[in-house]
Design a protein around this motif. Sequence first.
Motif, PDB file in Angstrom:
ATOM      1  N   PHE A 118     -19.514  -3.398  -4.887  1.00 56.52           N
ATOM      2  CA  PHE A 118     -19.930  -2.337  -5.796  1.00 56.52           C
ATOM      3  C   PHE A 118     -19.917  -0.974  -5.090  1.00 56.52           C
ATOM      4  N   THR A 119     -20.274  -0.976  -3.794  1.00 57.07           N
ATOM      5  CA  THR A 119     -20.340   0.290  -3.058  1.00 57.07           C
ATOM      6  C   THR A 119     -18.960   0.883  -2.793  1.00 57.07           C
ATOM      7  N   MET A 120     -17.894   0.084  -2.947  1.00 54.15           N
ATOM      8  CA  MET A 120     -16.546   0.613  -2.768  1.00 54.15           C
ATOM      9  C   MET A 120     -16.161   1.550  -3.908  1.00 54.15           C
ATOM     10  N   PHE A 121     -16.761   1.354  -5.084  1.00 51.73           N
ATOM     11  CA  PHE A 121     -16.369   2.114  -6.272  1.00 51.73           C
ATOM     12  C   PHE A 121     -17.432   3.106  -6.732  1.00 51.73           C
ATOM     13  N   PHE A 122     -18.685   2.860  -6.384  1.00 56.15           N
ATOM     14  CA  PHE A 122     -19.771   3.726  -6.833  1.00 56.15           C
ATOM     15  C   PHE A 122     -20.700   4.030  -5.657  1.00 56.15           C
ATOM     16  N   SER A 123     -21.184   5.255  -5.625  1.00 54.18           N
ATOM     17  CA  SER A 123     -22.137   5.635  -4.588  1.00 54.18           C
ATOM     18  C   SER A 123     -23.151   6.607  -5.178  1.00 54.18           C
ATOM     19  N   GLY A 124     -24.200   6.874  -4.432  1.00 52.01           N
ATOM     20  CA  GLY A 124     -25.228   7.785  -4.913  1.00 52.01           C
ATOM     21  C   GLY A 124     -24.776   9.228  -4.946  1.00 52.01           C
ATOM     22  N   GLY A 125     -23.751   9.548  -4.173  1.00 50.26           N
ATOM     23  CA  GLY A 125     -23.267  10.924  -4.118  1.00 50.26           C
ATOM     24  C   GLY A 125     -23.647  11.613  -2.823  1.00 50.26           C
ATOM     25  N   MET A 126     -23.142  12.815  -2.653  1.00 50.25           N
ATOM     26  CA  MET A 126     -23.336  13.550  -1.408  1.00 50.25           C
ATOM     27  C   MET A 126     -24.784  13.958  -1.191  1.00 50.25           C
ATOM     28  N   ILE A 127     -25.427  14.450  -2.230  1.00 51.14           N
ATOM     29  CA  ILE A 127     -26.795  14.962  -2.058  1.00 51.14           C
ATOM     30  C   ILE A 127     -27.776  13.847  -1.693  1.00 51.14           C
ATOM     31  N   PRO A 128     -27.788  12.702  -2.408  1.00 48.80           N
ATOM     32  CA  PRO A 128     -28.672  11.609  -1.972  1.00 48.80           C
ATOM     33  C   PRO A 128     -28.360  11.123  -0.560  1.00 48.80           C
ATOM     34  N   PHE A 129     -27.064  11.100  -0.215  1.00 45.47           N
ATOM     35  CA  PHE A 129     -26.687  10.682   1.139  1.00 45.47           C
ATOM     36  C   PHE A 129     -27.240  11.658   2.175  1.00 45.47           C
ATOM     37  N   TYR A 130     -27.122  12.945   1.897  1.00 46.62           N
ATOM     38  CA  TYR A 130     -27.650  13.955   2.815  1.00 46.62           C
ATOM     39  C   TYR A 130     -29.170  13.839   2.946  1.00 46.62           C
ATOM     40  N   SER A 152     -17.294  -0.365   7.202  1.00 43.58           N
ATOM     41  CA  SER A 152     -16.428  -0.041   6.072  1.00 43.58           C
ATOM     42  C   SER A 152     -16.225  -1.314   5.263  1.00 43.58           C
ATOM     43  N   THR A 153     -16.513  -1.248   3.975  1.00 43.75           N
ATOM     44  CA  THR A 153     -16.383  -2.447   3.129  1.00 43.75           C
ATOM     45  C   THR A 153     -14.953  -2.968   3.147  1.00 43.75           C
ATOM     46  N   TYR A 154     -13.996  -2.065   3.080  1.00 44.91           N
ATOM     47  CA  TYR A 154     -12.589  -2.463   3.084  1.00 44.91           C
ATOM     48  C   TYR A 154     -12.232  -3.195   4.378  1.00 44.91           C
ATOM     49  N   ASN A 155     -12.638  -2.632   5.508  1.00 42.79           N
ATOM     50  CA  ASN A 155     -12.350  -3.269   6.795  1.00 42.79           C
ATOM     51  C   ASN A 155     -13.069  -4.604   6.926  1.00 42.79           C
TER      52      ASN A 155
END
Length: 292
Positions: A118-130, A152-155
């Motif tokens: 799920f995290t490969m396609f959706f994330s909280g965005g830059m501001i929550p990450f910051y 990295s999910t892909y790796n």
Amino acid sequence: MKIKMSRGEKIFQVVNYFVLSIIVLVCLYPMWHVAMASFSNSTQLMAHSGFLLKPMGFNMQAYLKVFQNPMILKGYANTLFILIVGVILDLIMTALAAYFFSRKGVMFKKPLMLLILFTMFFSGGMIPFYLTLKDMHMINSRWGLIVPFMISTYNMIILRTSFESIPDSLTEAAKIDGAGHMTILFRIILPLSKAIMAVMVLYYGVSIWNGWFWASTILRDRELYPLQVILREILISNDIQAMNGGAGGDAEAIAQSIKYATIMVATVPILFVYPFLQKYFTSGVMIGAVKE
């Protein structure tokens, strides 16, 4: 026995080689142009337009100016720290996650894998990450460029698929001999996965080396800047005062050569890594290919 090609196959081969040659030239020429410009005389370079196939008045003035900038060496030191520590931690964490999801009979394996996908396609965005980095006290810290990006999910999916291809009989024999999961992973699985691990080193290494966005976002102290952020300042913000002192009337001309030389200084080291990993790259990617 030599196989005779039909006329159509010969035409296709000639066209194929021609198209591929054009693609190679299109990919390589920009780098060649930058390299030749970095070794050119600044005044002659400013007066030149069009293709550049050889240096115009060979000199090393631009490189001398680049290495007179103390921020270049500090940027190299910061980048190497983030690169070495980051790649080591990335490999360890990715290998642990891949090993977990490659084992059979793991409880809640599919739901956990779906959450990770799920995290490969959706994330909280830059501001929550910051804000998360701020709450973790990783703002203005090199660890803020390492810890949040350790997997990295892909790796991890590529590595998990590679681990699944290793025969179960090896791990079962190790369990009979009393080996635990850490022993199986580090003494059996990883030694048999050198090719795919080399691919992981390349993927993570290039990503860290080229990374500049989050470094420019979370770092406040210029002493902590990695090389790519310094390169961005030079190329975009035109910040070359530290290297352009004493250039006199040729300031604008030497500025262009300095920019080209800085690009070469920041790019060439990572290019030299690839030949050492290339022999593992193709086989590693194929081993880790997604399969049913």
